[in-house]
Motif scaffolding. Structure first.
Motif, PDB file in Angstrom:
ATOM      1  N   ALA A   1       0.810  -1.220   0.000  1.00  0.00           N
ATOM      2  CA  ALA A   1       0.000   0.000   0.000  1.00  0.00           C
ATOM      3  C   ALA A   1       0.841   1.267   0.000  1.00  0.00           C
ATOM      4  O   ALA A   1       0.421   2.288  -0.554  1.00  0.00           O
ATOM      5  N   ASN A   2       2.031   1.240   0.599  1.00  0.00           N
ATOM      6  CA  ASN A   2       2.843   2.454   0.646  1.00  0.00           C
ATOM      7  C   ASN A   2       3.334   2.863  -0.740  1.00  0.00           C
ATOM      8  O   ASN A   2       3.479   4.054  -1.015  1.00  0.00           O
TER       9      ASN A   2
ATOM     10  N   GLU B   1       2.334   6.523  -2.199  1.00  0.00           N
ATOM     11  CA  GLU B   1       3.335   7.466  -2.706  1.00  0.00           C
ATOM     12  C   GLU B   1       3.059   7.835  -4.158  1.00  0.00           C
ATOM     13  O   GLU B   1       3.277   8.970  -4.571  1.00  0.00           O
ATOM     14  N   ARG B   2       2.566   6.896  -4.939  1.00  0.00           N
ATOM     15  CA  ARG B   2       2.214   7.179  -6.335  1.00  0.00           C
ATOM     16  C   ARG B   2       1.133   8.251  -6.383  1.00  0.00           C
ATOM     17  O   ARG B   2       1.245   9.232  -7.117  1.00  0.00           O
ATOM     18  N   VAL B   3       0.098   8.076  -5.556  1.00  0.00           N
ATOM     19  CA  VAL B   3      -1.014   9.029  -5.521  1.00  0.00           C
ATOM     20  C   VAL B   3      -0.513  10.380  -5.014  1.00  0.00           C
ATOM     21  O   VAL B   3      -0.843  11.430  -5.584  1.00  0.00           O
TER      22      VAL B   3
ATOM     23  N   LYS C   1      -0.876   5.292 -12.748  1.00  0.00           N
ATOM     24  CA  LYS C   1      -0.175   4.008 -12.693  1.00  0.00           C
ATOM     25  C   LYS C   1       0.696   3.832 -13.929  1.00  0.00           C
ATOM     26  O   LYS C   1       1.829   3.363 -13.843  1.00  0.00           O
ATOM     27  N   CYS C   2       0.177   4.247 -15.065  1.00  0.00           N
ATOM     28  CA  CYS C   2       0.915   4.145 -16.323  1.00  0.00           C
ATOM     29  C   CYS C   2       2.148   5.051 -16.305  1.00  0.00           C
ATOM     30  O   CYS C   2       3.235   4.639 -16.712  1.00  0.00           O
ATOM     31  N   ASP C   3       1.987   6.280 -15.819  1.00  0.00           N
ATOM     32  CA  ASP C   3       3.117   7.212 -15.739  1.00  0.00           C
ATOM     33  C   ASP C   3       4.208   6.686 -14.811  1.00  0.00           C
ATOM     34  O   ASP C   3       5.398   6.778 -15.122  1.00  0.00           O
TER      35      ASP C   3
ATOM     36  N   LEU D   1      12.536   7.932  -6.732  1.00  0.00           N
ATOM     37  CA  LEU D   1      11.458   8.765  -7.251  1.00  0.00           C
ATOM     38  C   LEU D   1      10.641   9.393  -6.126  1.00  0.00           C
ATOM     39  O   LEU D   1      10.295  10.564  -6.178  1.00  0.00           O
ATOM     40  N   PHE D   2      10.350   8.607  -5.091  1.00  0.00           N
ATOM     41  CA  PHE D   2       9.516   9.076  -3.984  1.00  0.00           C
ATOM     42  C   PHE D   2      10.331   9.670  -2.828  1.00  0.00           C
ATOM     43  O   PHE D   2       9.756  10.127  -1.844  1.00  0.00           O
ATOM     44  N   ASN D   3      11.673   9.594  -2.929  1.00  0.00           N
ATOM     45  CA  ASN D   3      12.544  10.116  -1.891  1.00  0.00           C
ATOM     46  C   ASN D   3      12.242   9.485  -0.525  1.00  0.00           C
ATOM     47  O   ASN D   3      11.990  10.182   0.463  1.00  0.00           O
TER      48      ASN D   3
END
Length: 66
Positions: A7-8, A12-14, A20-22, A55-57
């Motif tokens: 879930a994390n 982080e994506r959101v 999701k594609c990006d 990407l999410f640091n």
């Protein structure tokens, strides 16, 4: 609907405002691979985890907390 195991990664994506594609494209995987990874249907390769963390640091450990 299948439960999200990691879930994390999805949170982080959101938070980053990525589709999701990006996200998949930015780390060099397919959208299907991303789906399989976050639902636990396939192991996440270490290079992908490292790319997510950069990407999410954040740490890889944080991304893998279930």
């Amino acid at each position: 609907m299948k439960k999200i195991l990691y879930a994390n990664i999805e949170k982080e994506r959101v938070r980053a405002g990525l589709s999701k594609c990006d996200l998949a494209n930015s780390v060099g995987i397919t959208s299907r691979s991303y789906y399989n990874y976050i639902h636990g249907d396939a192991p996440i390769p270490s290079r992908v985890l490292i790319n997510f963390s950069k990407l999410f640091n954040c740490s890889v450990d944080y991304l893998l907390i279930c």
